[in-house]
Design a protein around this motif. Structure first.
Motif, mmCIF file in Angstrom:
data_model
loop_
_atom_site.group_PDB
_atom_site.id
_atom_site.type_symbol
_atom_site.label_atom_id
_atom_site.label_comp_id
_atom_site.label_asym_id
_atom_site.label_seq_id
_atom_site.Cartn_x
_atom_site.Cartn_y
_atom_site.Cartn_z
ATOM 1 N N LEU A 187 0.738 -1.139 -0.270
ATOM 2 C CA LEU A 187 -0.062 -0.204 -0.015
ATOM 3 C C LEU A 187 0.874 1.179 -0.032
ATOM 4 C CD1 LEU A 187 -2.976 -1.132 2.518
ATOM 5 C CD2 LEU A 187 -3.140 -0.639 -0.058
ATOM 6 N N ARG A 188 2.007 1.274 0.742
ATOM 7 C CA ARG A 188 2.866 2.494 0.683
ATOM 8 C C ARG A 188 3.486 2.530 -0.698
ATOM 9 N NH1 ARG A 188 5.254 1.225 6.667
ATOM 10 N NH2 ARG A 188 3.822 2.386 7.922
ATOM 11 N N GLN A 189 3.727 1.394 -1.418
ATOM 12 C CA GLN A 189 4.473 1.691 -2.766
ATOM 13 C C GLN A 189 3.084 2.155 -3.495
ATOM 14 O OE1 GLN A 189 5.339 -2.349 -3.728
ATOM 15 N NE2 GLN A 189 7.578 -2.053 -2.716
ATOM 16 N N GLU A 190 2.109 1.681 -3.432
ATOM 17 C CA GLU A 190 0.850 2.205 -4.282
ATOM 18 C C GLU A 190 0.770 3.755 -4.012
ATOM 19 O OE1 GLU A 190 -2.471 -0.111 -4.118
ATOM 20 O OE2 GLU A 190 -1.463 -2.101 -4.846
ATOM 21 N N ASN A 191 0.639 4.130 -2.726
ATOM 22 C CA ASN A 191 0.716 5.361 -2.602
ATOM 23 C C ASN A 191 1.629 6.438 -3.130
ATOM 24 O OD1 ASN A 191 -1.748 5.309 -1.160
ATOM 25 N ND2 ASN A 191 -0.828 5.170 0.987
ATOM 26 N N THR A 192 2.903 5.855 -3.131
ATOM 27 C CA THR A 192 4.023 6.727 -3.652
ATOM 28 C C THR A 192 3.833 6.892 -5.278
ATOM 29 O OG1 THR A 192 5.410 5.755 -2.084
ATOM 30 C CG2 THR A 192 6.487 6.636 -3.799
ATOM 31 N N ILE A 193 3.305 5.850 -5.950
ATOM 32 C CA ILE A 193 2.889 5.890 -7.229
ATOM 33 C C ILE A 193 1.931 6.789 -7.618
ATOM 34 C CG2 ILE A 193 2.227 4.544 -9.133
ATOM 35 C CD1 ILE A 193 3.806 2.144 -8.111
ATOM 36 N N LEU A 194 0.802 6.695 -6.696
ATOM 37 C CA LEU A 194 -0.257 7.434 -7.112
ATOM 38 C C LEU A 194 0.004 8.901 -6.726
ATOM 39 C CD1 LEU A 194 -3.138 5.347 -5.429
ATOM 40 C CD2 LEU A 194 -2.767 6.037 -7.917
ATOM 41 N N LYS A 195 0.852 9.364 -5.632
ATOM 42 C CA LYS A 195 1.258 10.748 -5.464
ATOM 43 C C LYS A 195 2.009 11.257 -6.679
ATOM 44 C CE LYS A 195 1.293 10.607 -0.371
ATOM 45 N NZ LYS A 195 2.011 10.419 0.604
ATOM 46 N N LYS A 196 2.936 10.315 -7.136
ATOM 47 C CA LYS A 196 3.660 10.925 -8.308
ATOM 48 C C LYS A 196 2.906 11.318 -9.530
ATOM 49 C CE LYS A 196 7.888 8.645 -7.221
ATOM 50 N NZ LYS A 196 8.872 7.482 -7.570
ATOM 51 N N MET A 197 1.892 10.608 -9.746
ATOM 52 C CA MET A 197 0.837 10.666 -10.959
ATOM 53 C C MET A 197 0.061 12.084 -10.516
ATOM 54 S SD MET A 197 -0.574 6.781 -11.229
ATOM 55 C CE MET A 197 -1.365 6.750 -12.882
ATOM 56 N N LEU A 198 -0.344 12.117 -9.344
ATOM 57 C CA LEU A 198 -1.029 13.248 -8.999
ATOM 58 C C LEU A 198 -0.316 14.678 -9.195
ATOM 59 C CD1 LEU A 198 -2.791 12.622 -5.701
ATOM 60 C CD2 LEU A 198 -4.035 13.131 -8.104
ATOM 61 N N GLU A 199 1.103 14.312 -8.877
ATOM 62 C CA GLU A 199 1.868 15.572 -9.028
ATOM 63 C C GLU A 199 2.224 15.920 -10.611
ATOM 64 O OE1 GLU A 199 5.619 14.445 -7.108
ATOM 65 O OE2 GLU A 199 4.760 14.800 -5.378
ATOM 66 N N PHE A 243 -0.076 15.467 -12.976
ATOM 67 C CA PHE A 243 -1.293 15.984 -13.397
ATOM 68 C C PHE A 243 -1.549 17.392 -13.012
ATOM 69 C CE2 PHE A 243 -2.517 11.574 -14.321
ATOM 70 C CZ PHE A 243 -2.553 11.827 -15.696
ATOM 71 N N GLU A 244 -1.017 17.835 -11.737
ATOM 72 C CA GLU A 244 -1.315 18.987 -10.986
ATOM 73 C C GLU A 244 -0.263 20.187 -11.759
ATOM 74 O OE1 GLU A 244 -0.638 18.306 -6.989
ATOM 75 O OE2 GLU A 244 -2.615 17.745 -6.607
ATOM 76 N N THR A 245 0.733 19.744 -12.090
ATOM 77 C CA THR A 245 1.696 20.889 -12.965
ATOM 78 C C THR A 245 0.854 21.165 -14.246
ATOM 79 O OG1 THR A 245 3.011 18.939 -13.854
ATOM 80 C CG2 THR A 245 3.474 19.902 -11.577
ATOM 81 N N ASN A 246 0.160 20.463 -14.750
ATOM 82 C CA ASN A 246 -0.311 20.935 -16.175
ATOM 83 C C ASN A 246 -1.282 21.990 -16.065
ATOM 84 O OD1 ASN A 246 1.224 18.933 -17.328
ATOM 85 N ND2 ASN A 246 -0.002 17.365 -17.465
#
Length: 77
Positions: free
Chosen positions: A60-72, A74-77
């Motif tokens: 779950l921690r690994q998945e959270n890290t991946i999801l946070k990177k994905m959000l970052e 999309f947020e920069t666009n």
């Protein structure tokens, strides 16, 4: 002027259902007797539960890290 208030409804508890066996026979309460073999099995199951929970936390921690990177991304666009 008096206001008519509804009377409180008393709830009647339903009797608890008894479990039925396969052929419709009633089953009473179950008694569990702990034997030394059972306590050894229980200890092994507890250890496996701890191991599996640790693996789940790690995943779950690994998945959270991946999801946070994905959000970052999309947020920069």
């Amino acid at each position: 002027m008096e206001v008519a208030r509804p009377k409180a409804v008393t709830s009647q508890k339903k009797p608890k259902r008894q479990r039925l066996a396969r052929r419709g026979r009633r089953i009473g309460r179950l008694t569990v007797i702990a034997t030394p073999e059972a306590s050894g099995d229980l200890a092994a199951l507890d250890e496996e539960n701890r191991r599996l929970k640790g693996l789940l936390v790690q995943r779950l921690r690994q998945e959270n890290t991946i999801l946070k990177k994905m959000l970052e991304r999309f947020e920069t666009n």
